[in-house]
Scaffold this motif. Structure first.
Motif, PDB file in Angstrom:
ATOM      1  N   ARG A  54      30.455  13.745  28.690  1.00 47.29           N
ATOM      2  CA  ARG A  54      30.168  12.895  29.850  1.00 47.29           C
ATOM      3  C   ARG A  54      30.277  13.682  31.157  1.00 47.29           C
ATOM      4  NH1 ARG A  54      29.507   7.855  28.140  1.00 47.29           N
ATOM      5  NH2 ARG A  54      30.455   7.206  26.170  1.00 47.29           N
TER       6      ARG A  54
ATOM      7  N   LEU B  12      15.652   9.820  26.472  1.00 47.76           N
ATOM      8  CA  LEU B  12      16.166  11.144  26.841  1.00 47.76           C
ATOM      9  C   LEU B  12      15.020  12.161  26.914  1.00 47.76           C
ATOM     10  CD1 LEU B  12      19.427  11.318  24.678  1.00 47.76           C
ATOM     11  CD2 LEU B  12      19.255  10.965  27.146  1.00 47.76           C
TER      12      LEU B  12
ATOM     13  N   SER C 141      23.622  15.766  32.750  1.00 46.44           N
ATOM     14  CA  SER C 141      23.350  14.886  31.614  1.00 46.44           C
ATOM     15  C   SER C 141      22.669  15.626  30.472  1.00 46.44           C
ATOM     16  CB  SER C 141      22.458  13.730  32.070  1.00 46.44           C
ATOM     17  OG  SER C 141      21.162  14.219  32.412  1.00 46.44           O
TER      18      SER C 141
ATOM     19  N   GLU D  26      19.121  16.381  31.466  1.00 46.65           N
ATOM     20  CA  GLU D  26      19.041  17.469  32.443  1.00 46.65           C
ATOM     21  C   GLU D  26      19.224  18.824  31.766  1.00 46.65           C
ATOM     22  OE1 GLU D  26      20.544  15.292  36.571  1.00 46.65           O
ATOM     23  OE2 GLU D  26      22.023  16.231  35.252  1.00 46.65           O
TER      24      GLU D  26
ATOM     25  N   ARG E 159      28.363  13.827  40.499  1.00 45.18           N
ATOM     26  CA  ARG E 159      27.549  12.817  39.817  1.00 45.18           C
ATOM     27  C   ARG E 159      26.555  12.177  40.781  1.00 45.18           C
ATOM     28  NH1 ARG E 159      29.560  11.980  34.853  1.00 45.18           N
ATOM     29  NH2 ARG E 159      31.726  12.585  34.475  1.00 45.18           N
TER      30      ARG E 159
ATOM     31  N   GLN F 272      22.021  15.982  42.328  1.00 45.61           N
ATOM     32  CA  GLN F 272      21.308  16.599  41.208  1.00 45.61           C
ATOM     33  C   GLN F 272      20.895  18.026  41.514  1.00 45.61           C
ATOM     34  OE1 GLN F 272      17.322  15.232  40.152  1.00 45.61           O
ATOM     35  NE2 GLN F 272      17.845  15.303  37.990  1.00 45.61           N
TER      36      GLN F 272
ATOM     37  N   GLY G  97      26.634  15.495  24.939  1.00 41.61           N
ATOM     38  CA  GLY G  97      26.779  14.264  25.705  1.00 41.61           C
ATOM     39  C   GLY G  97      28.159  13.634  25.612  1.00 41.61           C
TER      40      GLY G  97
END
Length: 286
Positions: free
Chosen positions: A186, A129, A190, A193, A244, A249, A183
């Motif tokens: 979900r 991560l 993310s 991010e 997603r 993004q 997290g």
């Protein structure tokens, strides 16, 4: 793998020699000219190696040696030598002379160390991560500089560029730990991010600003917020499964930046939108 096709590795001979040598672009070119043949060169790999050499982050120790066979022909090390030529700098390399002419056949097709592997070895928790968040931070910084226009351009970053950001990994790790409970939602945005974005939005990321902690908490739990609140608007958009994936993004970051800015400026957002060609707004820093 067909075991019957595996050759026995020949024993080393007295003619073999091993040394660490300084390899200049001129020497690298001459060695490449002596090549006994090679697989097709991967330009991206050469560019990444050259970037590390230029940045002074090339370390020859731990990798395989540049190899020459008993006739003095280059049999292994083409990408590394091509990178020396590309960057125009002399570097140290391990060099093995007198190898079997089939030396390449005995190389193991392994997987290179990733930034996450390096962080894990350093004892960084949530290393994957943190490494991903480092890429986000680097991409946002490059977009801010005007070199990139979209988050997808982050795929063009070199490992050396991301590794430079990860020099701040101890601070970045704190942000990942702060965001980690988020997290469980979900959401399309993310943990890495959101961690990378909030880290980027700090002028002094050595400590997490209380306003940033509040923003993370509101996105995580959604408590005591209603229509018009920037976190409420962003949480609502995060229910859209179409957001997603890597192709969306950039849109996620456009909405994240709009929500963050409105939160810090005490503005309401009734409807949060992002178009495919919209630039990420200038991020308000804390």
């Amino acid at each position: 793998m067909n075991i019957a096709n595996i050759r026995s590795v020949p024993a080393a001979t007295e003619a073999m020699s091993y040394a660490v040598e300084i390899v200049s672009p001129e020497i690298a070119s001459a060695w490449l000219a002596s090549s006994a043949g090679n697989r097709r060169l991967r330009v991206r790999h050469i560019r990444n190696l050259a970037s590390e050499m230029t940045a002074g982050q090339w370390h020859p120790h731990g990798g395989s040696a540049v190899k020459f066979d008993r006739n003095g022909r280059l049999v292994d090390g083409h990408h590394r030598l091509s990178a020396v030529v590309a960057c125009g700098r002399a570097v140290q390399m391990h060099v093995l002379r007198g190898a079997d002419e089939n030396a390449q056949d005995y190389e193991v097709a392994g997987i290179g160390w990733t930034n996450a592997d390096i962080l894990e070895r350093k004892g960084i928790k949530y290393s994957s991560l943190v490494a991903s968040a480092g890429k986000v931070v680097t991409t946002l910084r490059v977009i801010e500089s005007g070199r990139f226009q979209s988050m997808q351009s982050g795929n063009n970053l070199t490992p050396a560029e991301i590794r430079s950001t990860l020099g701040e990994c101890s601070d970045l790790e704190h942000f990942v730990k702060e965001v980690f409970p988020y997290g469980k939602n979900r959401f399309p945005i993310s943990v890495s991010e959101l961690s990378g974005f909030v880290f980027f939005a700090h002028t002094n990321p050595s400590t997490i600003n209380p306003k940033a902690s509040e923003f993370i908490r509101l996105l995580t739990f959604g408590e005591n917020i209603g229509t018009g609140h920037p976190a409420f608007a962003l949480r609502g958009r995060m229910l859209d499964s179409n957001l997603r994936g890597p192709l969306r993004q950039h849109s996620r970051f456009v909405m994240l930046a709009k929500s963050w800015n409105a939160f810090l400026e005490f503005r309401q957002i009734i409807q949060l939108k992002a178009t495919a060609d919209e630039s990420i707004p200038k991020v308000v820093k804390v």
